[in-house]
Design a protein around this motif. Structure first.
Motif, short mmCIF file in Angstrom:
data_model
loop_
_atom_site.label_atom_id
_atom_site.label_comp_id
_atom_site.label_asym_id
_atom_site.label_seq_id
_atom_site.Cartn_x
_atom_site.Cartn_y
_atom_site.Cartn_z
N PHE A 70 0.87 -1.34 -0.02
CA PHE A 70 -0.05 0.01 -0.20
C PHE A 70 0.98 1.13 -0.14
N SER A 71 2.13 1.42 0.71
CA SER A 71 2.88 2.44 0.77
C SER A 71 3.47 2.66 -0.88
N LEU A 72 4.01 1.64 -1.24
CA LEU A 72 4.15 1.62 -2.76
C LEU A 72 3.15 2.35 -3.52
N ALA A 73 1.87 1.79 -3.30
CA ALA A 73 0.84 2.28 -4.21
C ALA A 73 0.69 3.68 -3.91
N MET A 99 -8.57 0.06 -0.75
CA MET A 99 -9.28 -1.09 -1.24
C MET A 99 -8.94 -1.66 -2.39
N ALA A 100 -8.66 -0.85 -3.45
CA ALA A 100 -8.05 -1.34 -4.62
C ALA A 100 -6.97 -2.52 -4.43
N VAL A 101 -5.83 -2.02 -3.70
CA VAL A 101 -4.61 -2.93 -3.36
C VAL A 101 -5.21 -3.92 -2.48
N ILE A 102 -5.99 -3.97 -1.63
CA ILE A 102 -6.60 -4.93 -0.73
C ILE A 102 -7.12 -6.27 -1.60
N GLU A 103 -8.12 -5.63 -2.32
CA GLU A 103 -8.92 -6.59 -3.23
C GLU A 103 -7.92 -7.26 -4.35
N ALA A 104 -7.14 -6.53 -4.92
CA ALA A 104 -5.87 -7.17 -5.81
C ALA A 104 -5.05 -8.24 -5.11
N TYR A 105 -4.80 -7.76 -3.88
CA TYR A 105 -3.73 -8.65 -3.07
C TYR A 105 -4.57 -10.09 -2.70
N LEU A 106 -5.91 -9.75 -2.16
CA LEU A 106 -6.40 -11.05 -1.80
C LEU A 106 -6.87 -11.77 -3.12
N ASN A 107 -7.13 -11.19 -4.31
CA ASN A 107 -7.52 -11.99 -5.39
C ASN A 107 -6.02 -12.74 -5.90
N ALA A 108 -5.01 -12.15 -5.83
CA ALA A 108 -3.69 -12.79 -6.05
C ALA A 108 -3.47 -13.98 -4.98
N PHE A 109 -3.77 -14.00 -3.98
CA PHE A 109 -3.64 -14.97 -2.82
C PHE A 109 -4.44 -16.00 -3.27
N LEU A 110 -5.66 -15.74 -3.54
CA LEU A 110 -6.78 -16.82 -3.82
C LEU A 110 -6.35 -17.50 -5.05
N ALA A 111 -5.81 -16.54 -6.17
CA ALA A 111 -5.44 -17.47 -7.42
C ALA A 111 -4.34 -18.21 -7.27
N SER A 112 -3.35 -17.77 -6.48
CA SER A 112 -2.19 -18.43 -6.39
C SER A 112 -2.27 -19.69 -5.74
N ARG A 113 -3.10 -19.79 -4.53
CA ARG A 113 -3.50 -21.00 -3.93
C ARG A 113 -4.40 -21.97 -4.85
N GLU A 114 -5.14 -21.28 -5.74
CA GLU A 114 -5.76 -22.11 -6.77
C GLU A 114 -5.03 -22.78 -7.68
N VAL A 115 -3.98 -22.25 -7.96
CA VAL A 115 -2.93 -22.94 -9.04
C VAL A 115 -2.42 -23.88 -8.30
N VAL A 146 -12.56 -9.24 2.75
CA VAL A 146 -12.89 -7.98 1.93
C VAL A 146 -13.97 -7.19 2.64
N ASP A 147 -14.94 -7.96 3.06
CA ASP A 147 -16.15 -7.33 3.69
C ASP A 147 -15.63 -6.73 5.07
N ARG A 148 -14.77 -7.38 5.72
CA ARG A 148 -14.42 -6.95 7.02
C ARG A 148 -13.52 -5.61 7.12
N LEU A 149 -12.60 -5.46 6.03
CA LEU A 149 -11.94 -4.52 5.75
C LEU A 149 -12.77 -3.40 4.92
N SER A 150 -13.60 -3.60 4.23
CA SER A 150 -14.67 -2.60 3.63
C SER A 150 -15.37 -2.14 4.77
N LEU A 151 -15.82 -2.81 5.71
CA LEU A 151 -16.60 -2.35 6.89
C LEU A 151 -15.83 -1.25 7.73
N GLU A 152 -14.54 -1.53 7.69
CA GLU A 152 -13.64 -0.64 8.49
C GLU A 152 -13.79 0.86 7.79
#
Length: 499
Positions: free
Chosen positions: A71-74, A192-208, A468-474
């Motif tokens: 996020f700092s880099l973003a 939130m854009a960074v968070i969602e991209a990060y979580l999507n990447a984690f899900l996709a990497s584990r799915e791979v 995603v929902d938990r962080l979006s709630l914050e």
């Protein structure tokens, strides 16, 4: 680390959320993206052994890229935010410009004038310098009708009373606060854009990783089925079925790789970096997701700190301040004026030195209806901004309620998927034993194995959606902080332990 909503601003580039009128920030040190986990033991001299010890292995925690660091880099990489920062800096100058209208206005000037005249004095014998009776050298310039003047002056104007200028300062301050909130909203959206991209990447990497394990399992099963068929003890149908399942597993892995590339590409666009996530997946039942504390209405009441709501409030204040400034056009202005003039000329009768001091009162009486139309325009803008505030408040409340419903549903679904995983694992073991005893066929085993892999993917996806929902709630209550990001990372790390 305390929540960002309770921190003072240290660096503008790390602004995250706002409390009151002060900008608050997330102090995130920019560290390395990937966190290594498998260290090299001291004293090892064999390079191959050292290399192997650094690789993720079963039973080790796989390092994940630092979400706060990304996020700092973003924050530094995003061009739109950089543009908003410059716009904010430019807007802050509005305050200095407004104050300048209340301070003394000093000006100085100089001029040179040549004048050719034809009047009563020119060519009049009474003013002819050659006339010894009346003539004088002082009349030469007038007799000739040619004058040359050189002058300079200094003037000072100090407003004594100007309601419009005073209210202009209030309007400028409101505009600056609104600009700061616009920047904070932009940074929150980026988070939130960074968070969602990060979580999507984690899900996709584990799915791979899961799809690769699935492919390997089906490939082994296909080899066994093919071998049995070649030896005449197997069924051709089983061999074809295992081949079809293997082909499908290969296609699923390719699709997962494409999803991972898309997620990593989004992260690279946002942060300028392409981090590595690995593919190791551990014991899914080790993750512990807790329900949200507090009732719905308590969370809804906190939407007053929502950044979009606060921005709408500030924009309404800007509109109201602008209307007040327009109304000031009905009031008189009082100014103090001081000036000094020194003029030299070839005509001594035109030379002079003047010093003046005056108090001037200007009362607006009629300007063709401009002031009344301007005031009405400001009032309508205020009404529009008030409706916009109401809209943002409703959106924030709806978002909070929706996120709370999603979190509750995700927890229930996760619990059901956990039980389904246990049942599916037991069913796979039973199907394999049944096949060995001739009570089940290979299709039953393949179905049970595919179902187990699909459930594991669904389980990770629900965890992702919960985060995603938990962080979006914050975000919806204006309280997203670095500790929330760290907790999200810890949750993900539990999915990689015990592999």
């Amino acid at each position: 680390m305390p929540r960002m909503a309770r921190r003072e601003v240290k660096e503008h580039r790390h602004v995250w959320s706002v409390r009151g009128t002060a900008m608050l920030c997330l102090a995130l040190p920019i560290t390395g993206l990937a966190v290594g986990t498998g260290g090299v033991e001291s004293g090892m001299s064999n390079s191959r052994t050292a290399m192997e010890s650094s690789l993720p292995t079963a039973g080790t925690s796989v390092g994940l890229p630092s979400l706060p660091a990304l996020f700092s880099l973003a924050l530094e990489n995003d061009s739109d935010l950089a543009s908003q920062r410059y716009e904010l800096e430019a807007t802050t100058k509005e305050i200095d410009m407004a104050w300048s209208q209340l301070k003394p206005q000093v000006s100085a000037g100089a001029s040179y004038m040549y004048q050719a005249s034809d009047n009563y004095y020119t060519d009049n014998p009474d003013y002819d310098p050659s006339n010894e009776v009346v003539g004088s050298d002082d009349n030469e310039a007038r007799f000739e009708g040619r004058t040359r003047d050189t002058s300079w002056q200094v003037s000072l104007t100090q407003p004594l009373f100007s309601l419009e200028r005073w209210r202009g300062v209030d309007e400028a301050e409101a505009q600056v606060e609104a600009a700061r909130l616009e920047l904070a909203v932009g940074e929150s959206d980026l988070a939130m854009a960074v968070i969602e991209a990060y979580l999507n990447a984690f899900l996709a990497s584990r799915e791979v990783g899961l799809m690769e394990s699935k492919r390997e399992a089906f490939e082994l099963q296909h080899r066994q089925a093919s071998r049995s068929y070649e030896l005449g003890v197997g069924d051709r149908l089983n061999m074809l079925e295992s081949q079809a399942r293997l082909d499908q597993a290969i296609a699923d892995r390719i699709q997962a790789e494409n999803s991972l590339d898309s997620a990593l590409g989004e992260l690279e666009r946002l942060t300028g970096q392409r981090p590595e996530f690995g593919e190791v997946l551990g014991d899914l039942r080790g993750v512990n997701l807790v329900p949200v504390e507090g009732d719905v209405e308590a969370w809804v009441a906190r939407t007053t700190d929502n950044l979009s709501v606060r921005l709408a409030e500030r924009q309404m204040e800007v509109a109201q301040a602008g209307t007040d400034t327009r109304r000031s056009g009905y009031y008189p202005e009082v100014n103090l004026s001081l000036s000094y003039l020194d003029r030299s000329s070839n005509d001594p009768f035109r030379e002079n030195r003047d010093g003046r001091a005056s108090v001037e009162v200007e009362v607006p009486i009629y300007q063709g209806g401009y002031t009344s139309a301007s005031v009405r325009q400001g009032e309508l803008s205020t009404l529009a901004s008030r409706e916009s505030l109401t809209h943002q408040q409703r959106l924030a409340r709806q978002d909070v309620r929706e996120r709370l419903r999603n979190i509750s549903g995700n927890l229930r679904r996760l619990n059901a998927l956990g039980q389904s995983l246990d049942s599916s694992r037991l069913f796979l073991e039973a199907a394999e034993k049944g096949e060995q005893l001739g009570l089940r066929n290979l299709v039953d085993v393949l179905d049970a194995r595919a179902e187990l892999y699909d459930l594991r993917v669904q389980y990770i996806d629900v965890v992702r959606q919960y985060l995603v929902d938990r962080l979006s709630l914050e975000v919806a209550v204006g309280d997203l902080g670095s500790d929330d990001l760290m907790r999200a990372m810890e949750t993900l790390k539990t999915l990689t332990r015990g592999a």
